[in-house]
Design a protein around this motif. Sequence first.
Motif, PDB file in Angstrom:
ATOM      1  N   SER A 101       0.840  -1.189   0.000  1.00 37.83           N
ATOM      2  CA  SER A 101       0.000   0.000   0.000  1.00 37.83           C
ATOM      3  C   SER A 101       0.882   1.249   0.000  1.00 37.83           C
ATOM      4  N   VAL A 161      -3.836  -9.786  -2.089  1.00 42.71           N
ATOM      5  CA  VAL A 161      -3.917  -8.401  -2.556  1.00 42.71           C
ATOM      6  C   VAL A 161      -4.652  -7.535  -1.527  1.00 42.71           C
ATOM      7  N   ALA A 162      -5.713  -8.084  -0.951  1.00 47.96           N
ATOM      8  CA  ALA A 162      -6.472  -7.335   0.055  1.00 47.96           C
ATOM      9  C   ALA A 162      -5.606  -7.017   1.267  1.00 47.96           C
ATOM     10  N   ALA A 163      -4.769  -7.985   1.686  1.00 52.57           N
ATOM     11  CA  ALA A 163      -3.879  -7.761   2.827  1.00 52.57           C
ATOM     12  C   ALA A 163      -2.864  -6.669   2.525  1.00 52.57           C
ATOM     13  N   THR A 211      -6.559 -13.006  -4.379  1.00 54.33           N
ATOM     14  CA  THR A 211      -7.461 -11.919  -4.002  1.00 54.33           C
ATOM     15  C   THR A 211      -7.275 -11.538  -2.538  1.00 54.33           C
ATOM     16  N   ALA A 212      -7.134 -12.543  -1.674  1.00 54.43           N
ATOM     17  CA  ALA A 212      -6.924 -12.286  -0.244  1.00 54.43           C
ATOM     18  C   ALA A 212      -5.556 -11.661   0.006  1.00 54.43           C
ATOM     19  N   LEU A 248      -3.278  -4.200   0.286  1.00 56.81           N
ATOM     20  CA  LEU A 248      -4.008  -2.935   0.204  1.00 56.81           C
ATOM     21  C   LEU A 248      -4.344  -2.390   1.593  1.00 56.81           C
ATOM     22  N   ALA A 249      -4.565  -3.306   2.544  1.00 56.95           N
ATOM     23  CA  ALA A 249      -4.888  -2.898   3.912  1.00 56.95           C
ATOM     24  C   ALA A 249      -3.665  -2.439   4.687  1.00 56.95           C
ATOM     25  N   GLY A 268      -2.717 -16.130   2.623  1.00 59.22           N
ATOM     26  CA  GLY A 268      -4.050 -16.119   2.023  1.00 59.22           C
ATOM     27  C   GLY A 268      -4.383 -17.399   1.299  1.00 59.22           C
TER      28      GLY A 268
END
Length: 284
Positions: free
Chosen positions: A168, A218-220, A215-216, A222-223, A211
């Motif tokens: 991020s 990438v979410a981690a 997708t998971a 981004l968070a 993950g």
Amino acid sequence: MTATLDIATVQAFLLVADLQSFPRAAEALGTTQAAVSLKLQRLETLLGKRLVERSPRAVRLTSDGAAFLDRARALIAAHDRALSGEASVVQSLSLGISDHAAGPELVPLLERLHAMSANLTLAVTIGFSREMQDAYDAGGLDAVIVRQEGSRRGGERLAEDEFGWFASRRFALPKGEPLPLATLAPPCGVRAVAVRVLDKAGIAWRERFVGGGVTAVVAAALAGLAIAPLARRIAPPGLVDIGPAHKLPKLGSSKVMLHSKVSDPAKLAALRAVAATFRSVAAT
């Protein structure tokens, strides 16, 4: 004499419209670019309208081409129904895709397969490259799109991805602490490469997030939880490659390969469209 439309010519037009490329359309049809261009010229002559605008970088539909598009799809759909008769024969194509290879190409890929035949049932499995390859070798899948790993050879190259260390924009690397990673669980090949280059460079690391899918992961990232080793093609807006700024070792590149064992003409045509669509989107 009333003019008649040639089905193969209309199919060529639809592929050019969908893939926005004469070379990709030719690849999907298993023919040459010159042959596709000739079909389009004949169709434009027959209709008395210019359907596509050609340029060195792109192919775009004219207003007349866009107006003809829905009618062309309806014609091909009616043609397919007429050939299949009352009792349509539903075919199945089982396709395995590596989670680290299934990027933005997946949506247009599925759209193209749907447009080709309503009688084709597509069974898609997403997983690790090694697992997809093993299932393919065991006869459980008709075709796979995977990352080339180890000494495996053969197959058709669809793309070559450059990898980076993505996080991020607000991510702050803790000083004096191990590098926090977000990865898939073993036997993920991308994870193995990331761990290997970090160990070789003597950089301490720890798994901050594991993950079940990209997708998971990438979410981690981004968070702001951790850094994720990802292909640039897959990394979404909001993630940046922090590798150069923090002097992290290069992850290198990886080939995306298509392996297939189908012989049925309809399935072969579908896979040609898969390959052409993947290359078309990956190149943008």
